[in-house]
Design a protein around this motif. Structure first.
Motif, short mmCIF file in Angstrom:
data_model
loop_
_atom_site.label_atom_id
_atom_site.label_comp_id
_atom_site.label_asym_id
_atom_site.label_seq_id
_atom_site.Cartn_x
_atom_site.Cartn_y
_atom_site.Cartn_z
N GLY A 117 -109.96 30.29 2.20
CA GLY A 117 -109.89 31.42 3.11
C GLY A 117 -108.48 31.68 3.61
N GLY A 118 -107.75 30.62 3.94
CA GLY A 118 -106.38 30.78 4.40
C GLY A 118 -105.47 31.36 3.32
N CYS A 119 -105.63 30.87 2.09
CA CYS A 119 -104.82 31.38 0.99
C CYS A 119 -105.11 32.86 0.73
CB CYS A 119 -105.10 30.56 -0.28
SG CYS A 119 -104.51 28.86 -0.20
N LEU A 120 -106.37 33.24 0.79
CA LEU A 120 -106.72 34.64 0.59
C LEU A 120 -106.10 35.52 1.67
CD1 LEU A 120 -110.48 34.51 -0.49
CD2 LEU A 120 -108.54 35.21 -1.87
N ARG A 121 -106.11 35.03 2.90
CA ARG A 121 -105.56 35.83 4.00
C ARG A 121 -104.05 36.01 3.83
NH1 ARG A 121 -105.56 40.12 6.48
NH2 ARG A 121 -105.11 40.13 8.71
N VAL A 122 -103.36 34.96 3.41
CA VAL A 122 -101.92 35.07 3.18
C VAL A 122 -101.64 36.06 2.06
CG1 VAL A 122 -99.88 33.83 2.37
CG2 VAL A 122 -101.34 32.80 4.10
N ALA A 123 -102.43 35.99 0.98
CA ALA A 123 -102.26 36.95 -0.12
C ALA A 123 -102.47 38.39 0.37
CB ALA A 123 -103.24 36.62 -1.24
N GLN A 124 -103.44 38.58 1.25
CA GLN A 124 -103.66 39.91 1.82
C GLN A 124 -102.43 40.39 2.60
OE1 GLN A 124 -107.31 39.26 4.06
NE2 GLN A 124 -108.42 40.60 2.66
N HIS A 125 -101.87 39.49 3.40
CA HIS A 125 -100.67 39.84 4.17
C HIS A 125 -99.55 40.28 3.23
CE1 HIS A 125 -101.87 38.93 8.21
NE2 HIS A 125 -102.07 37.64 7.99
N ILE A 126 -99.35 39.52 2.16
CA ILE A 126 -98.24 39.80 1.24
C ILE A 126 -98.41 41.16 0.58
CG2 ILE A 126 -97.12 39.06 -0.88
CD1 ILE A 126 -97.82 36.17 -0.03
N TYR A 127 -99.61 41.41 0.04
CA TYR A 127 -99.83 42.68 -0.65
C TYR A 127 -99.87 43.85 0.32
CZ TYR A 127 -100.46 40.65 -5.21
OH TYR A 127 -100.23 40.02 -6.41
N ALA A 128 -100.30 43.61 1.54
CA ALA A 128 -100.34 44.69 2.53
C ALA A 128 -98.93 45.13 2.90
CB ALA A 128 -101.09 44.26 3.77
N GLY A 129 -97.95 44.25 2.67
CA GLY A 129 -96.57 44.61 3.01
C GLY A 129 -95.99 45.69 2.13
N GLY A 130 -96.56 45.85 0.92
CA GLY A 130 -96.10 46.92 0.04
C GLY A 130 -94.73 46.68 -0.55
N ASN A 131 -94.25 45.44 -0.53
CA ASN A 131 -92.92 45.14 -1.06
C ASN A 131 -93.00 44.13 -2.20
OD1 ASN A 131 -91.35 46.62 0.93
ND2 ASN A 131 -92.12 45.14 2.38
N ASN A 132 -94.03 44.25 -3.00
CA ASN A 132 -94.28 43.24 -4.02
C ASN A 132 -93.21 43.21 -5.11
OD1 ASN A 132 -96.74 42.54 -2.76
ND2 ASN A 132 -97.67 44.36 -3.66
N ASN A 133 -92.46 44.30 -5.31
CA ASN A 133 -91.42 44.28 -6.32
C ASN A 133 -90.34 43.25 -6.01
OD1 ASN A 133 -92.64 46.31 -7.82
ND2 ASN A 133 -91.53 47.96 -6.75
N ASN A 134 -90.14 43.00 -4.73
CA ASN A 134 -89.12 42.02 -4.33
C ASN A 134 -89.51 40.61 -4.74
OD1 ASN A 134 -87.50 43.94 -3.14
ND2 ASN A 134 -88.49 43.75 -1.15
N LEU A 135 -90.84 40.37 -4.94
CA LEU A 135 -91.27 39.04 -5.30
C LEU A 135 -90.72 38.61 -6.66
CD1 LEU A 135 -94.98 39.30 -4.19
CD2 LEU A 135 -93.21 37.95 -3.08
N ASN A 136 -90.43 39.57 -7.53
CA ASN A 136 -89.96 39.25 -8.86
C ASN A 136 -88.52 38.74 -8.86
OD1 ASN A 136 -92.40 40.10 -10.04
ND2 ASN A 136 -91.73 42.25 -10.01
#
Length: 329
Positions: A308-327
């Protein structure tokens, strides 16, 4: 409840979540650990059975049943099986290259938009100073064996068939083991003691109405060496006795003891690696949205709470809308 509906009540209901691996949405990450893959499960007595049922230990995408090739014949597996399963899980999901084993973290600090982790890493039993660093995107994430060893270290000499002599009287049957906690690991400690005819005082935080897990805890079965204290907390420990408060502090009980086993889950903290220990709300640091916490750092002390905690963190990350920076990691 979504992954294992009604599991704490003994139900064996299929989960409500379907796991799907999408490598195009994978979040680049690394895992740093002081031990080898499998964590603390490598440190437990290999023959000690888990109180948690095997399917409570399932990780997303590769279940215990899939690893074993069918449902296990017994519900509770030895800890060595859990450690092996976690290693196989990492191999199956091709995560091995992300793991940095035998790394002791001494400090974590941020310089600009770069996180720097310093510590000691060992590849051959000798530790060398090491440094890991990575660039932070705008929204990027950053025990029973001891008890058994303690009890088994007591030297016993059999004088005759009816009597035993203990070289260490303080751990004899006259002094109980104090077990603190109301979860599955505390039950394993209680079981271990009772199987060896060692008296136990079980300090349980919940009251009778709140407790719904094990028959002995709720008084439906009894044992001559088992005493439960509900709505109770250990308030002080001295060399001679343990002080236990019950009934919301209305009563104080003093009891001699041989060993105190605190079974409230693995506790982790940042006090030694950060200059100022961070705080977290909903798994995220309110002051720095590039830092997250899961597991025992976030108060989820048991394996079955990790998903549950991992899923919530993933939600936070994707909700930020800056996923291109992860690369850019």
């Amino acid at each position: 409840m979504l992954v294992r509906p009604g599991a704490d009540m003994g139900l064996d209901t299929p989960g409500c979540i379907q796991w799907e691996l999408n490598r195009h949405r994978e979040i680049p990450h690394m895992v740093i650990g002081e031990t080898k893959i499998g964590g603390s499960w490598n440190e437990y007595d290999p023959e000690m059975l888990t109180v948690s049922f095997s399917d409570w230990m399932d990780m997303p995408g590769f279940t215990m049943e899939q690893w074993l090739g069918g449902k296990p014949l017994v519900k509770r597996l030895p800890s060595v099986a859990i450690a092996t399963y976690l290693k196989k899980y990492v191999e199956r999901l091709r995560l091995r290259k992300k793991f940095h084993q035998h790394f002791v973290v001494n400090s974590i600090k941020k310089m600009g938009d770069v996180w720097i982790t310093e510590g000691k890493r060992s590849t051959d039993g000798r530790y060398d100073r090491s440094r890991l660093w990575w660039r932070a995107a705008r929204r990027v994430p950053g025990n029973c064996r001891s008890l058994k060893e303690k009890l088994d270290s007591t030297k016993k000499t059999v004088i005759d068939d009816d009597q035993e002599h203990y070289d260490t009287p303080s751990t004899s049957a006259s002094a109980p083991v104090i077990v603190v906690g109301d979860g599955v690991s505390s039950v394993d400690c209680v079981r271990h003691c009772l199987e060896r005819d060692i008296p136990v005082i079980h300090v349980i935080r919940r009251n009778l109405r709140e407790l719904r897990i094990y028959r002995m805890m709720i008084g439906r079965s009894a044992h001559k060496n088992y005493q439960r204290l509900l709505d109770a907390n250990v308030s002080a420990i001295s060399k001679c006795h343990v002080e236990i408060t019950t009934g919301g502090g209305r009563e104080i009980i003093e009891s001699p003891y041989s060993t105190v086993a605190v079974c409230i889950g693995r506790e982790s903290h940042f006090s030694t690696v950060f200059e100022t220990p961070p705080t977290f709300l909903d798994y995220r640091n309110p002051q720095d949205e590039t830092m997250f916490a899961i597991g025992s750092y976030a108060g989820d002390h048991f394996v079955r709470f990790l998903v549950g905690g991992c899923l919530r963190v993933a939600q936070h990350i994707y909700a930020g809308g800056n996923n291109n920076n992860l690369n850019k990691f």
